[in-house]
Write a protein that holds these residues in place. Structure first.
Motif, short mmCIF file in Angstrom:
data_model
loop_
_atom_site.label_atom_id
_atom_site.label_comp_id
_atom_site.label_asym_id
_atom_site.label_seq_id
_atom_site.Cartn_x
_atom_site.Cartn_y
_atom_site.Cartn_z
N SER A 2 2.71 -5.69 8.83
CA SER A 2 1.30 -5.38 8.27
C SER A 2 1.21 -5.25 6.83
O SER A 2 2.01 -4.29 6.23
CB SER A 2 0.58 -4.35 9.10
N LYS A 3 0.17 -5.58 6.01
CA LYS A 3 0.14 -5.29 4.55
C LYS A 3 -0.93 -4.17 4.39
O LYS A 3 -1.89 -4.49 5.00
CB LYS A 3 -0.15 -6.69 4.07
N HIS A 4 -0.75 -3.39 3.61
CA HIS A 4 -1.87 -2.31 3.55
C HIS A 4 -1.89 -1.84 1.88
O HIS A 4 -0.82 -2.07 1.26
CB HIS A 4 -1.31 -1.01 4.18
N GLU A 5 -2.99 -1.57 1.52
CA GLU A 5 -3.20 -1.36 0.14
C GLU A 5 -3.70 0.12 -0.19
O GLU A 5 -4.46 0.65 0.72
CB GLU A 5 -4.24 -2.08 -0.46
N PHE A 6 -2.97 0.82 -0.89
CA PHE A 6 -3.56 2.17 -1.32
C PHE A 6 -3.83 2.28 -2.91
O PHE A 6 -3.17 1.57 -3.63
CB PHE A 6 -1.96 3.02 -0.97
N LYS A 39 -2.48 0.91 -8.02
CA LYS A 39 -2.62 0.53 -6.60
C LYS A 39 -1.10 0.03 -6.08
O LYS A 39 -0.27 -0.20 -6.81
CB LYS A 39 -3.53 -0.72 -6.67
N VAL A 40 -1.02 0.30 -4.81
CA VAL A 40 0.44 -0.15 -4.11
C VAL A 40 -0.04 -1.04 -3.00
O VAL A 40 -0.87 -0.46 -2.10
CB VAL A 40 1.11 1.27 -3.74
N CYS A 41 0.73 -2.13 -2.96
CA CYS A 41 0.68 -3.04 -1.70
C CYS A 41 1.90 -2.75 -1.04
O CYS A 41 2.81 -3.05 -1.38
CB CYS A 41 0.18 -4.32 -1.90
N ILE A 42 1.75 -2.42 0.43
CA ILE A 42 2.79 -2.16 1.12
C ILE A 42 2.95 -3.11 2.30
O ILE A 42 1.87 -3.25 3.11
CB ILE A 42 3.08 -0.74 1.84
N ASP A 43 3.92 -3.90 2.56
CA ASP A 43 4.09 -4.76 3.73
C ASP A 43 5.45 -3.73 4.66
O ASP A 43 6.19 -3.71 4.25
CB ASP A 43 4.84 -5.89 3.11
N SER A 44 4.69 -3.48 5.70
CA SER A 44 5.55 -2.67 6.76
C SER A 44 5.38 -2.56 8.33
O SER A 44 3.83 -2.99 8.29
CB SER A 44 5.48 -1.03 6.16
N GLU A 45 6.09 -2.14 9.09
CA GLU A 45 5.78 -2.04 10.37
C GLU A 45 5.35 -0.76 10.57
O GLU A 45 4.91 -0.55 11.80
CB GLU A 45 6.83 -2.58 11.20
N HIS A 46 5.41 0.32 9.68
CA HIS A 46 5.18 1.56 9.94
C HIS A 46 3.51 1.94 10.02
O HIS A 46 2.82 0.93 9.49
CB HIS A 46 5.77 2.56 8.88
N LYS A 60 0.64 13.19 -5.32
CA LYS A 60 -0.40 12.32 -5.92
C LYS A 60 -1.50 12.21 -5.20
O LYS A 60 -1.53 12.16 -4.13
CB LYS A 60 0.11 11.00 -6.56
N THR A 61 -2.92 12.27 -5.62
CA THR A 61 -4.04 11.67 -4.85
C THR A 61 -3.66 10.20 -4.23
O THR A 61 -3.33 9.38 -4.95
CB THR A 61 -5.24 11.78 -5.75
N VAL A 62 -3.82 10.12 -2.91
CA VAL A 62 -3.60 9.07 -2.25
C VAL A 62 -4.67 8.52 -1.31
O VAL A 62 -5.30 9.45 -0.41
CB VAL A 62 -2.35 9.04 -1.15
N ILE A 63 -5.29 7.32 -1.52
CA ILE A 63 -6.21 7.01 -0.73
C ILE A 63 -5.91 5.46 -0.26
O ILE A 63 -5.59 4.61 -0.77
CB ILE A 63 -7.75 6.58 -1.64
N TYR A 64 -6.14 5.28 1.08
CA TYR A 64 -5.73 4.16 2.05
C TYR A 64 -7.28 3.29 1.62
O TYR A 64 -8.42 3.70 1.99
CB TYR A 64 -5.85 4.49 3.14
N LEU A 65 -7.00 1.88 1.02
CA LEU A 65 -7.93 1.08 0.60
C LEU A 65 -8.39 0.07 1.78
O LEU A 65 -9.20 -0.53 1.88
CB LEU A 65 -7.52 0.29 -0.66
N GLY A 66 -7.13 -0.03 2.68
CA GLY A 66 -7.44 -1.04 3.86
C GLY A 66 -6.35 -1.93 4.07
O GLY A 66 -5.44 -2.13 3.17
N PRO A 67 -6.54 -2.77 4.99
CA PRO A 67 -5.58 -4.08 5.17
C PRO A 67 -5.54 -4.87 4.11
O PRO A 67 -6.71 -5.14 3.43
CB PRO A 67 -5.56 -4.69 6.46
N ASN A 68 -4.28 -5.53 3.49
CA ASN A 68 -4.58 -6.61 2.50
C ASN A 68 -3.99 -7.80 2.88
O ASN A 68 -3.13 -8.02 3.56
CB ASN A 68 -3.69 -5.99 1.49
#
Length: 68
Positions: A2-6, A39-46, A60-68
């Protein structure tokens, strides 16, 4: 996988390196860091929670922006 953006409060190359280190330690992830847009886009099964927990290790301050 899954891809997620933070959104992460990164200001410099040092911040970039810290984010890279914590994600590499987690393992099983592919990621792209966009330093200018903080921003960081992560492709992971975690899970999102695992990724958030890992990214918060940067202090650092981290906010989940949603799936990408």
């Amino acid at each position: 996988m899954s891809k997620h953006e933070f959104s992460i409060d990164m200001a410099c190359e040092g911040c970039y390196n810290v984010v890279t280190q914590v994600l590499n330690k987690l393992g099983g992830v592919q990621f792209k860091i966009d330093l200018p847009n903080k921003k960081v886009c992560i492709d992971s099964e975690h899970s999102v929670n695992t990724l958030l927990e890992t990214l918060r290790k940067t202090r650092k301050t981290v906010i989940y922006l949603g799936p990408n």
